[in-house]
Motif scaffolding. Structure first.
Motif, PDB file in Angstrom:
ATOM      1  N   VAL A   1       0.623 -12.499 -14.141  1.00  0.00           N
ATOM      2  CA  VAL A   1       1.939 -12.717 -13.526  1.00  0.00           C
ATOM      3  C   VAL A   1       2.134 -11.831 -12.293  1.00  0.00           C
ATOM      4  CG1 VAL A   1       4.443 -12.548 -13.900  1.00  0.00           C
ATOM      5  CG2 VAL A   1       2.969 -13.398 -15.745  1.00  0.00           C
ATOM      6  N   SER A   2       1.896 -10.528 -12.424  1.00  0.00           N
ATOM      7  CA  SER A   2       2.205  -9.607 -11.320  1.00  0.00           C
ATOM      8  C   SER A   2       1.267  -8.410 -11.340  1.00  0.00           C
ATOM      9  CB  SER A   2       3.656  -9.130 -11.451  1.00  0.00           C
ATOM     10  OG  SER A   2       3.821  -8.432 -12.659  1.00  0.00           O
ATOM     11  N   TYR A   3       1.235  -7.679 -10.211  1.00  0.00           N
ATOM     12  CA  TYR A   3       0.356  -6.516 -10.141  1.00  0.00           C
ATOM     13  C   TYR A   3       0.899  -5.447  -9.220  1.00  0.00           C
ATOM     14  CZ  TYR A   3      -1.339  -8.662  -5.761  1.00  0.00           C
ATOM     15  OH  TYR A   3      -1.421  -9.215  -4.509  1.00  0.00           O
ATOM     16  N   LEU A   4       0.445  -4.203  -9.444  1.00  0.00           N
ATOM     17  CA  LEU A   4       0.788  -3.063  -8.594  1.00  0.00           C
ATOM     18  C   LEU A   4      -0.515  -2.439  -8.094  1.00  0.00           C
ATOM     19  CD1 LEU A   4       2.703  -2.829 -11.465  1.00  0.00           C
ATOM     20  CD2 LEU A   4       3.918  -1.337  -9.897  1.00  0.00           C
ATOM     21  N   ILE A   5      -0.477  -1.927  -6.853  1.00  0.00           N
ATOM     22  CA  ILE A   5      -1.688  -1.349  -6.255  1.00  0.00           C
ATOM     23  C   ILE A   5      -1.489   0.133  -5.971  1.00  0.00           C
ATOM     24  CG2 ILE A   5      -3.249  -1.407  -4.249  1.00  0.00           C
ATOM     25  CD1 ILE A   5      -3.275  -4.015  -5.685  1.00  0.00           C
ATOM     26  N   SER A   6      -2.381   0.957  -6.465  1.00  0.00           N
ATOM     27  CA  SER A   6      -2.402   2.358  -6.064  1.00  0.00           C
ATOM     28  C   SER A   6      -3.571   2.519  -5.091  1.00  0.00           C
ATOM     29  CB  SER A   6      -2.586   3.222  -7.308  1.00  0.00           C
ATOM     30  OG  SER A   6      -2.903   4.516  -6.903  1.00  0.00           O
ATOM     31  N   LEU A   7      -3.244   3.027  -3.893  1.00  0.00           N
ATOM     32  CA  LEU A   7      -4.217   3.053  -2.800  1.00  0.00           C
ATOM     33  C   LEU A   7      -4.470   4.496  -2.353  1.00  0.00           C
ATOM     34  CD1 LEU A   7      -5.609   0.952  -0.937  1.00  0.00           C
ATOM     35  CD2 LEU A   7      -3.587   1.049   0.513  1.00  0.00           C
ATOM     36  N   VAL A   8      -5.750   4.901  -2.342  1.00  0.00           N
ATOM     37  CA  VAL A   8      -6.138   6.197  -1.777  1.00  0.00           C
ATOM     38  C   VAL A   8      -6.890   5.871  -0.489  1.00  0.00           C
ATOM     39  CG1 VAL A   8      -7.442   8.324  -2.138  1.00  0.00           C
ATOM     40  CG2 VAL A   8      -6.408   7.147  -4.100  1.00  0.00           C
ATOM     41  N   VAL A   9      -6.375   6.349   0.666  1.00  0.00           N
ATOM     42  CA  VAL A   9      -6.961   5.938   1.952  1.00  0.00           C
ATOM     43  C   VAL A   9      -7.495   7.106   2.766  1.00  0.00           C
ATOM     44  CG1 VAL A   9      -6.593   4.312   3.842  1.00  0.00           C
ATOM     45  CG2 VAL A   9      -4.852   4.513   2.082  1.00  0.00           C
ATOM     46  N   PRO A  10      -8.782   7.079   3.108  1.00  0.00           N
ATOM     47  CA  PRO A  10      -9.321   8.072   4.039  1.00  0.00           C
ATOM     48  C   PRO A  10      -8.855   7.763   5.462  1.00  0.00           C
ATOM     49  CG  PRO A  10     -11.089   6.874   2.883  1.00  0.00           C
ATOM     50  CD  PRO A  10      -9.815   6.130   2.654  1.00  0.00           C
ATOM     51  N   LYS A  11      -8.826   8.776   6.326  1.00  0.00           N
ATOM     52  CA  LYS A  11      -8.255   8.532   7.669  1.00  0.00           C
ATOM     53  C   LYS A  11      -9.116   7.602   8.520  1.00  0.00           C
ATOM     54  CE  LYS A  11      -9.582  13.240   9.132  1.00  0.00           C
ATOM     55  NZ  LYS A  11     -10.365  13.463   7.902  1.00  0.00           N
ATOM     56  N   GLU A  12     -10.409   7.460   8.160  1.00  0.00           N
ATOM     57  CA  GLU A  12     -11.290   6.586   8.972  1.00  0.00           C
ATOM     58  C   GLU A  12     -10.939   5.110   8.859  1.00  0.00           C
ATOM     59  OE1 GLU A  12     -12.978   8.588   6.374  1.00  0.00           O
ATOM     60  OE2 GLU A  12     -12.567  10.180   7.839  1.00  0.00           O
ATOM     61  N   TRP A  13     -10.233   4.735   7.802  1.00  0.00           N
ATOM     62  CA  TRP A  13      -9.923   3.305   7.635  1.00  0.00           C
ATOM     63  C   TRP A  13      -8.743   2.942   8.538  1.00  0.00           C
ATOM     64  CZ3 TRP A  13     -12.233  -0.509   4.428  1.00  0.00           C
ATOM     65  CH2 TRP A  13     -13.384  -0.055   3.749  1.00  0.00           C
ATOM     66  N   THR A  14      -8.915   1.893   9.340  1.00  0.00           N
ATOM     67  CA  THR A  14      -7.872   1.515  10.304  1.00  0.00           C
ATOM     68  C   THR A  14      -6.787   0.675   9.634  1.00  0.00           C
ATOM     69  OG1 THR A  14      -8.939  -0.562  10.901  1.00  0.00           O
ATOM     70  CG2 THR A  14      -9.618   1.412  12.153  1.00  0.00           C
ATOM     71  N   ASP A  15      -5.637   0.600  10.310  1.00  0.00           N
ATOM     72  CA  ASP A  15      -4.541  -0.247   9.809  1.00  0.00           C
ATOM     73  C   ASP A  15      -5.017  -1.684   9.669  1.00  0.00           C
ATOM     74  OD1 ASP A  15      -3.006   1.980   9.894  1.00  0.00           O
ATOM     75  OD2 ASP A  15      -1.891   1.421  11.714  1.00  0.00           O
ATOM     76  N   GLU A  16      -5.805  -2.153  10.660  1.00  0.00           N
ATOM     77  CA  GLU A  16      -6.289  -3.556  10.640  1.00  0.00           C
ATOM     78  C   GLU A  16      -7.126  -3.805   9.385  1.00  0.00           C
ATOM     79  OE1 GLU A  16      -6.456  -1.552  13.401  1.00  0.00           O
ATOM     80  OE2 GLU A  16      -4.743  -2.594  14.305  1.00  0.00           O
ATOM     81  N   GLU A  17      -7.977  -2.828   9.065  1.00  0.00           N
ATOM     82  CA  GLU A  17      -8.828  -2.992   7.870  1.00  0.00           C
ATOM     83  C   GLU A  17      -7.976  -3.044   6.600  1.00  0.00           C
ATOM     84  OE1 GLU A  17     -13.090  -0.909   8.988  1.00  0.00           O
ATOM     85  OE2 GLU A  17     -11.354   0.398   8.723  1.00  0.00           O
ATOM     86  N   LEU A  18      -6.968  -2.180   6.537  1.00  0.00           N
ATOM     87  CA  LEU A  18      -6.111  -2.167   5.339  1.00  0.00           C
ATOM     88  C   LEU A  18      -5.327  -3.473   5.206  1.00  0.00           C
ATOM     89  CD1 LEU A  18      -4.779   1.514   5.305  1.00  0.00           C
ATOM     90  CD2 LEU A  18      -6.743   0.547   4.115  1.00  0.00           C
ATOM     91  N   ILE A  19      -4.853  -3.979   6.338  1.00  0.00           N
ATOM     92  CA  ILE A  19      -4.120  -5.257   6.316  1.00  0.00           C
ATOM     93  C   ILE A  19      -5.069  -6.372   5.843  1.00  0.00           C
ATOM     94  CG2 ILE A  19      -2.894  -6.986   7.757  1.00  0.00           C
ATOM     95  CD1 ILE A  19      -1.259  -4.400   7.449  1.00  0.00           C
ATOM     96  N   ALA A  20      -6.323  -6.296   6.296  1.00  0.00           N
ATOM     97  CA  ALA A  20      -7.306  -7.324   5.885  1.00  0.00           C
ATOM     98  C   ALA A  20      -7.575  -7.248   4.374  1.00  0.00           C
ATOM     99  CB  ALA A  20      -8.601  -7.161   6.671  1.00  0.00           C
ATOM    100  N   ILE A  21      -7.583  -6.034   3.801  1.00  0.00           N
ATOM    101  CA  ILE A  21      -7.740  -5.892   2.340  1.00  0.00           C
ATOM    102  C   ILE A  21      -6.594  -6.635   1.642  1.00  0.00           C
ATOM    103  CG2 ILE A  21      -7.591  -4.236   0.424  1.00  0.00           C
ATOM    104  CD1 ILE A  21      -9.100  -2.216   2.184  1.00  0.00           C
ATOM    105  N   TYR A  22      -5.379  -6.441   2.168  1.00  0.00           N
ATOM    106  CA  TYR A  22      -4.212  -7.096   1.554  1.00  0.00           C
ATOM    107  C   TYR A  22      -4.243  -8.616   1.769  1.00  0.00           C
ATOM    108  CZ  TYR A  22      -2.045  -3.052  -0.469  1.00  0.00           C
ATOM    109  OH  TYR A  22      -1.804  -1.983  -1.301  1.00  0.00           O
ATOM    110  N   LYS A  23      -4.862  -9.059   2.862  1.00  0.00           N
ATOM    111  CA  LYS A  23      -5.025 -10.518   3.067  1.00  0.00           C
ATOM    112  C   LYS A  23      -5.930 -11.076   1.967  1.00  0.00           C
ATOM    113  CE  LYS A  23      -3.599 -11.794   7.547  1.00  0.00           C
ATOM    114  NZ  LYS A  23      -3.802 -10.852   8.686  1.00  0.00           N
ATOM    115  N   GLY A  24      -6.989 -10.323   1.626  1.00  0.00           N
ATOM    116  CA  GLY A  24      -7.884 -10.731   0.532  1.00  0.00           C
ATOM    117  C   GLY A  24      -7.122 -10.821  -0.784  1.00  0.00           C
TER     118      GLY A  24
END
Ligand SMILES: Nc1ncnc2c1ncn2[C@@H]1O[C@H](COP(=O)(O)OP(=O)(O)OP(=O)(O)O)[C@@H](O)[C@H]1O
Ligand SMILES: Cc1ncc(C[n+]2csc(CCOP(=O)(O)O)c2C)c(N)n1
Ligand SMILES: [Mg+2]
Ligand SMILES: [Mg+2]
Ligand SMILES: [Mg+2]
Length: 320
Positions: A81-104
């Motif tokens: 039905v639903s989900y929650l995401i806990s995200l640990v992000v290193p500074k090398e990952w760009t905003d574009e890459e993170l948005i693409a993860i969420y597109k997936g």
């Protein structure tokens, strides 16, 4: 201590709430609500362990982490039905890459009609995604690992070993990698078997476990939880034409211990086996009998090359 020993050590002896139908020890936990059972699981995806920039694009990372969690819902016979995401992000990952993860994640969420309802974002040294997923199921229709009975038919959906072979190709420097798209997609974009598992709701008892670590591992979990022995027949294990066509001396390892196929390993009475076959047909999926359960000492045996041998838990183990 490996992850399985560790879990045994920390598992509580009792639960304080009688609404907890299943705590630690299955693909997900189960809570009783007035009209249904609620199913919850968490699974984590770590850079360098579950994926790397070589094996997955950001879109695949999002898709695959959620697929693993949806698969745990399928393994419980539940509707996610639903989900929650806990995200640990290193500074090398760009905003574009993170948005693409969420597109997936959005892509597979749409396919399975589930909603993102929250999460957490913190900085760290490696990319880590931890997904908590919630699902629902009719009362007393969860598919638990201790539900195997002596005499049951053991079955698997789909085919085994494709994801491990796809991963092996991606990690190799073989320039022909792109010609093995099917195997690579089986690794990056697996298909949780929710529809099939939901169609089994007419049955009172089915045991299910999803194949994340490898069939040798999951079959041992079923045997241990149910207190039965399981006999598998190597020649009956379903293998795709694509995997068969790969000339690799690791084929047996991919099939028995590869994991990450997110197919379902299950057990039902012989009487109910035709209903399982019918459910698979309606879901456009193959289902194959791979063995049977007998009275025994909670171990798994495999018949291969005209011999029967003990099949130990051989799949992926964290903290080894
Ligand atoms: N650190 C932990 N603390 C408490 N319970 C845990 C912990 N790790 C795992 N568990 C519980 O142990 C059981 C088995 O977990 P496991 O992660 O092996 O199953 P799975 O999610 O189906 O498999 P996989 O993670 O390989 O996809 C589950 O009930 C899970 O909630
Ligand atoms: C880059 C890279 N190297 C190795 C692997 C293989 N792998 C990692 S975790 C796991 C078992 C399932 O994990 P879990 O038990 O946490 O669900 C497997 C088979 C991979 N996917 N990517
Ligand atoms: Mg599981
Ligand atoms: Mg898990
Ligand atoms: Mg695991």
């Amino acid at each position: 201590m490996d992850e399985f020993e560790f879990i045994k050590q920390i598992k509580p002896n009792y639960y304080r709430h009688d609404t907890i139908i299943k705590g630690i020890g299955d693909d997900a936990a189960v809570f009783r609500q007035p009209y249904q059972d609620v199913v919850t699981a968490v699974d984590t995806f770590v850079e360098g362990i579950h994926f790397s920039k070589k094996t997955m694009d950001p879109f695949h990372i999002g898709y695959r982490v959620l697929a693993a969690n949806i698969s745990d819902m399928a393994a419980m016979g539940a509707t996610p039905v639903s989900y929650l995401i806990s995200l640990v992000v290193p500074k090398e990952w760009t905003d574009e890459e993170l948005i693409a993860i969420y597109k997936g994640m959005e892509s597979i969420s749409k396919a399975y009609k589930i909603d993102l309802i929250g999460g957490d974002t913190v900085s760290g040294d490696q990319l880590v995604l931890s997904v908590t997923i919630n699902g629902k199921v009719e009362k007393d229709k969860v598919r638990l690992r201790h539900h195997v009975r002596s005499g049951d038919v053991l079955f698997v959906t789909g085919t085994l070993g494709d994801s491990a072979c796809g991963l092996d190709l991606l990690l190799s420097d073989d320039p022909r990698v792109e010609s093995h798209r099917y195997l690579i997609d089986r690794h990056r974009l697996p298909t949780p078997r929710v529809d099939f598992a939901e169609r089994l709701k007419v049955l009172n008892r089915v045991a299910l476990n999803d194949i994340s670590d490898g069939i040798s591992s999951e079959a041992n979990e079923l045997a241990e939880s149910s207190g039965v022995s399981i006999y598998l027949d190597y020649d009956q294990l379903p293998i795709s034409d694509e995997l068969r066509s790969i000339q690799s001396n690791k084929q047996e390892e991919f099939i028995l211990a590869g994991g990450e196929d997110f197919e379902l390993l299950g057990a039902v009475s012989e009487k109910d086996w035709p209903i399982v076959q019918e459910a698979a047909e309606k879901s456009n999926l193959t289902v194959t009998q791979v063995g049977y359960a007998t009275d025994g000492d909670s171990t798994v045996y495999i018949h291969q090359d005209e011999k029967v041998r003990l099949l130990k838990r051989g799949g992926y183990v964290h903290r080894n």
